[in-house]
Write a protein that holds these residues in place. Structure first.
Motif, PDB file in Angstrom:
ATOM      1  N   VAL A   3     102.666  65.078  29.042  1.00  0.00           N
ATOM      2  CA  VAL A   3     102.632  64.327  30.208  1.00  0.00           C
ATOM      3  C   VAL A   3     101.882  63.084  29.922  1.00  0.00           C
ATOM      4  O   VAL A   3     100.556  62.975  29.450  1.00  0.00           O
ATOM      5  CB  VAL A   3     102.005  65.061  31.345  1.00  0.00           C
ATOM      6  N   LEU A   4     102.486  61.887  30.097  1.00  0.00           N
ATOM      7  CA  LEU A   4     102.138  60.665  29.904  1.00  0.00           C
ATOM      8  C   LEU A   4     101.444  60.020  31.299  1.00  0.00           C
ATOM      9  O   LEU A   4     102.183  60.228  32.044  1.00  0.00           O
ATOM     10  CB  LEU A   4     102.962  59.597  29.117  1.00  0.00           C
ATOM     11  N   VAL A   5     100.257  59.752  31.346  1.00  0.00           N
ATOM     12  CA  VAL A   5      99.613  59.336  32.821  1.00  0.00           C
ATOM     13  C   VAL A   5      99.301  57.702  32.541  1.00  0.00           C
ATOM     14  O   VAL A   5      98.634  57.369  31.596  1.00  0.00           O
ATOM     15  CB  VAL A   5      98.409  60.187  32.979  1.00  0.00           C
ATOM     16  N   LEU A   6      99.955  57.246  33.391  1.00  0.00           N
ATOM     17  CA  LEU A   6      99.316  55.656  33.786  1.00  0.00           C
ATOM     18  C   LEU A   6      98.584  55.511  35.084  1.00  0.00           C
ATOM     19  O   LEU A   6      98.924  55.978  36.092  1.00  0.00           O
ATOM     20  CB  LEU A   6     100.555  54.758  33.869  1.00  0.00           C
ATOM     21  N   ASN A   7      97.570  54.893  34.839  1.00  0.00           N
ATOM     22  CA  ASN A   7      96.475  54.567  35.610  1.00  0.00           C
ATOM     23  C   ASN A   7      95.846  53.133  35.676  1.00  0.00           C
ATOM     24  O   ASN A   7      95.083  52.737  35.140  1.00  0.00           O
ATOM     25  CB  ASN A   7      95.285  55.497  35.388  1.00  0.00           C
ATOM     26  N   ALA A   8      96.721  52.348  36.586  1.00  0.00           N
ATOM     27  CA  ALA A   8      96.540  50.979  36.836  1.00  0.00           C
ATOM     28  C   ALA A   8      95.601  50.670  37.731  1.00  0.00           C
ATOM     29  O   ALA A   8      95.666  50.977  39.050  1.00  0.00           O
ATOM     30  CB  ALA A   8      97.647  50.279  37.005  1.00  0.00           C
ATOM     31  N   LYS A  14      94.746  52.060  32.070  1.00  0.00           N
ATOM     32  CA  LYS A  14      94.527  53.095  31.381  1.00  0.00           C
ATOM     33  C   LYS A  14      95.638  54.224  31.329  1.00  0.00           C
ATOM     34  O   LYS A  14      96.253  54.474  32.277  1.00  0.00           O
ATOM     35  CB  LYS A  14      93.346  54.353  31.849  1.00  0.00           C
ATOM     36  N   THR A  15      95.851  54.640  29.887  1.00  0.00           N
ATOM     37  CA  THR A  15      96.923  55.455  29.783  1.00  0.00           C
ATOM     38  C   THR A  15      96.690  56.644  28.808  1.00  0.00           C
ATOM     39  O   THR A  15      95.946  56.352  27.699  1.00  0.00           O
ATOM     40  CB  THR A  15      98.118  54.548  29.014  1.00  0.00           C
ATOM     41  N   CYS A  16      96.974  57.797  29.039  1.00  0.00           N
ATOM     42  CA  CYS A  16      96.527  59.112  28.198  1.00  0.00           C
ATOM     43  C   CYS A  16      97.978  59.665  28.274  1.00  0.00           C
ATOM     44  O   CYS A  16      98.697  59.998  29.013  1.00  0.00           O
ATOM     45  CB  CYS A  16      95.459  59.846  28.815  1.00  0.00           C
ATOM     46  N   LEU A  17      98.097  60.496  26.860  1.00  0.00           N
ATOM     47  CA  LEU A  17      99.140  61.693  26.828  1.00  0.00           C
ATOM     48  C   LEU A  17      98.414  62.912  26.539  1.00  0.00           C
ATOM     49  O   LEU A  17      97.524  62.910  25.851  1.00  0.00           O
ATOM     50  CB  LEU A  17      99.849  61.322  25.516  1.00  0.00           C
ATOM     51  N   TYR A  18      98.866  63.680  27.245  1.00  0.00           N
ATOM     52  CA  TYR A  18      98.357  65.296  27.411  1.00  0.00           C
ATOM     53  C   TYR A  18      99.380  66.143  26.987  1.00  0.00           C
ATOM     54  O   TYR A  18     100.613  66.137  27.321  1.00  0.00           O
ATOM     55  CB  TYR A  18      97.885  65.540  28.864  1.00  0.00           C
ATOM     56  N   ILE A  38      93.184  49.123  28.580  1.00  0.00           N
ATOM     57  CA  ILE A  38      93.380  47.664  28.817  1.00  0.00           C
ATOM     58  C   ILE A  38      92.215  46.963  29.816  1.00  0.00           C
ATOM     59  O   ILE A  38      92.134  47.530  30.844  1.00  0.00           O
ATOM     60  CB  ILE A  38      94.640  47.072  29.088  1.00  0.00           C
ATOM     61  N   ASP A  39      91.262  46.280  29.351  1.00  0.00           N
ATOM     62  CA  ASP A  39      90.301  45.758  30.289  1.00  0.00           C
ATOM     63  C   ASP A  39      90.473  44.195  30.510  1.00  0.00           C
ATOM     64  O   ASP A  39      90.515  43.565  29.437  1.00  0.00           O
ATOM     65  CB  ASP A  39      88.875  46.037  29.845  1.00  0.00           C
ATOM     66  N   TRP A  40      90.803  43.635  31.523  1.00  0.00           N
ATOM     67  CA  TRP A  40      91.110  42.313  32.002  1.00  0.00           C
ATOM     68  C   TRP A  40      89.936  41.457  32.587  1.00  0.00           C
ATOM     69  O   TRP A  40      89.911  40.278  32.559  1.00  0.00           O
ATOM     70  CB  TRP A  40      92.133  42.154  32.829  1.00  0.00           C
ATOM     71  N   SER A  41      88.881  42.428  32.570  1.00  0.00           N
ATOM     72  CA  SER A  41      87.711  41.663  33.454  1.00  0.00           C
ATOM     73  C   SER A  41      86.709  41.064  32.696  1.00  0.00           C
ATOM     74  O   SER A  41      85.828  40.308  32.910  1.00  0.00           O
ATOM     75  CB  SER A  41      87.132  42.800  34.122  1.00  0.00           C
ATOM     76  N   LYS A  42      86.754  41.330  31.285  1.00  0.00           N
ATOM     77  CA  LYS A  42      85.589  40.833  30.428  1.00  0.00           C
ATOM     78  C   LYS A  42      85.568  39.268  30.136  1.00  0.00           C
ATOM     79  O   LYS A  42      84.643  38.586  30.201  1.00  0.00           O
ATOM     80  CB  LYS A  42      85.485  41.407  29.191  1.00  0.00           C
ATOM     81  N   GLN A  43      86.701  38.914  29.946  1.00  0.00           N
ATOM     82  CA  GLN A  43      87.112  37.457  29.560  1.00  0.00           C
ATOM     83  C   GLN A  43      88.274  37.001  29.958  1.00  0.00           C
ATOM     84  O   GLN A  43      89.368  37.383  30.058  1.00  0.00           O
ATOM     85  CB  GLN A  43      87.055  37.230  27.886  1.00  0.00           C
TER      86      GLN A  43
END
Length: 412
Positions: A3-8, A14-18, A38-43
């Motif tokens: 199961v591939l999980v997409l958590n936007a 965040k994406t994980c494969l279980y 992926i973090d878009w918040s830092k820069q």
């Protein structure tokens, strides 16, 4: 099954494969094979990518002008390089998505078809920072895996049993009938943390009264009684409630009228102001990232300090209101990026809650706790720091839905 999980989120992906066995053990056995974020918040203008698998950690920075391009770049490492765990994408059996707003209709994990996609799109106006990116992820996976079933797991579902007196707004009743009500969000995280605390306390969740504080770039509280959310700080949209990274939280609605009438801002400008330019970022003028705020506080920046103090003020008020909804509280739970990692925030909040009998063990608090209890023995309420795991909860929900069905992709 895989199961591939997409958590936007509003500022992250965040994406994980279980791997989950296809048998009755699946409720208890779940293995993470690969994770990426992926973090878009830092820069501004840049995205920080991180991939972990096979004992390897890969980190890089990418230009974030096109969000989908960056996500595809992250997915590349599933089947390529030292972090690869798949030979082909076709090894993935199901894809699960966190979808923030499900409205009144969607209160359970649901197979994604055209009707569901249309509903997610229609609800985008109520979750403008989330539903559109959730839908982007769904459509991207349709391109990459056109024959793989996809499941939407809704953040609003856990709060669907909030009693009417907590859900209704004091507006003419016809608006409630039209669906203008408190929905609540971060439900996957609130539910996961409640279940985790029950296990740590070795007590049935149905006997506990909990306050869960999901504090990330977005932030919300939930009052949980007997395993159900009975009150929460976010409302009709994720904009209500606590002060957040870039969102204002609850303000006098007359301010919006003033901005529209007197300052002649357009609705689009007001939307951007309240969702993207307020909160920690708006007050500090520096950033919506609590890590940046605390660093600047240490340097003596007055506005960073004011932003932090204001955040704490609103959070303490919110927690106290959840106490009022429950009457008695067995545990106060901190989770998500800020809740899990900012010891200075937890210290400041708990000090202001001492009048409720809450007493924090400072040494435990400073020792990078994870899934641990950090209250003193004398504290009338247990205090926990829980590492939220929305992704595994989503994978589990997908598995349960798949095993209870024919495992075929539903028709559109």
């Amino acid at each position: 099954m895989k199961v591939l999980v997409l958590n936007a989120g509003s500022s992250s992906q965040k994406t994980c494969l279980y791997y989950i066995p296809d048998d009755d053990r699946s409720e208890y056995v779940i293995t993470e094979l690969w994770s990426g974020s992926i973090d878009w918040s830092k820069q501004d203008g840049l995205a920080d990518l991180k991939v972990e698998s096979n004992g390897i950690v890969l980190e890089e920075t990418a230009n974030n002008e096109d969000r989908l391009t960056v996500i595809k770049q992250l997915f590349h490492y599933l089947c390529n390089g030292d972090t690869a765990v798949l030979e082909t994408w076709q090894e993935i059996d199901f894809v699960g998505h966190r979808v923030v707003h499900g409205g009144r209709e969607y209160q359970q994990p649901t197979w994604i078809n055209e009707e569901v996609k249309s509903a997610i799109a229609q609800l985008a106006s109520l979750a403008p920072s989330h539903n559109p990116v959730n839908l982007q992820g769904i459509e991207l996976m349709e391109q990459l895996l056109p024959d793989t079933p996809q499941v939407a797991v809704f953040d609003t579902a856990f709060h669907s049993q909030i009693p009417p007196e907590a859900a209704i707004y004091p507006l003419p009743y016809r608006f409630y009938e039209d669906g203008i009500r408190r929905y609540g969000f971060h439900g996957i995280s609130h539910q996961y943390c409640a279940e985790k605390v029950a296990k740590l306390l070795k007590q049935p969740l149905e006997r506990l009264k909990l306050i869960t504080c999901h504090l990330g770039n977005g932030a919300s509280l939930a009052a949980i009684k007997n395993g159900h959310s009975i009150d929460t700080s976010m409302g009709f949209t994720p904009l209500e409630g606590l002060m957040m990274g870039t969102r204002c939280g609850s303000i006098d609605p007359g301010i919006v009228i003033h901005l529209l009438r007197e300052q002649e801002l357009t609705p689009e400008q007001v939307d951007k102001l309240l969702n993207k330019e307020s909160g920690l970022k708006g007050i500090s003028g520096i950033s919506g990232d609590m890590r940046r705020i605390t660093k600047e506080m240490e340097k003596g920046d007055d506005r960073a300090q004011l932003a932090f103090d204001t955040y704490v003020h609103h959070l303490v008020k919110g927690i106290a209101s959840m106490f009022a909804s429950l009457g008695r509280v067995d545990a106060l739970v901190f989770t998500a990026g800020v809740g899990e990692n900012s010891a200075v925030l937890r210290q400041a909040v708990c000090e202001k809650l001492e009048f409720l009998g809450i007493e924090l063990d400072s040494k435990k608090n400073e020792n990078s706790p994870r899934d641990e209890q950090i209250a003193t023995i004398e504290s009338s309420t247990r205090i926990f720091v829980i590492h939220t795991d929305e992704d595994s909860a989503i994978a589990q929900a997908v598995s349960q839905l798949a095993q209870g069905s024919s495992k075929t992709k539903p028709s559109s």
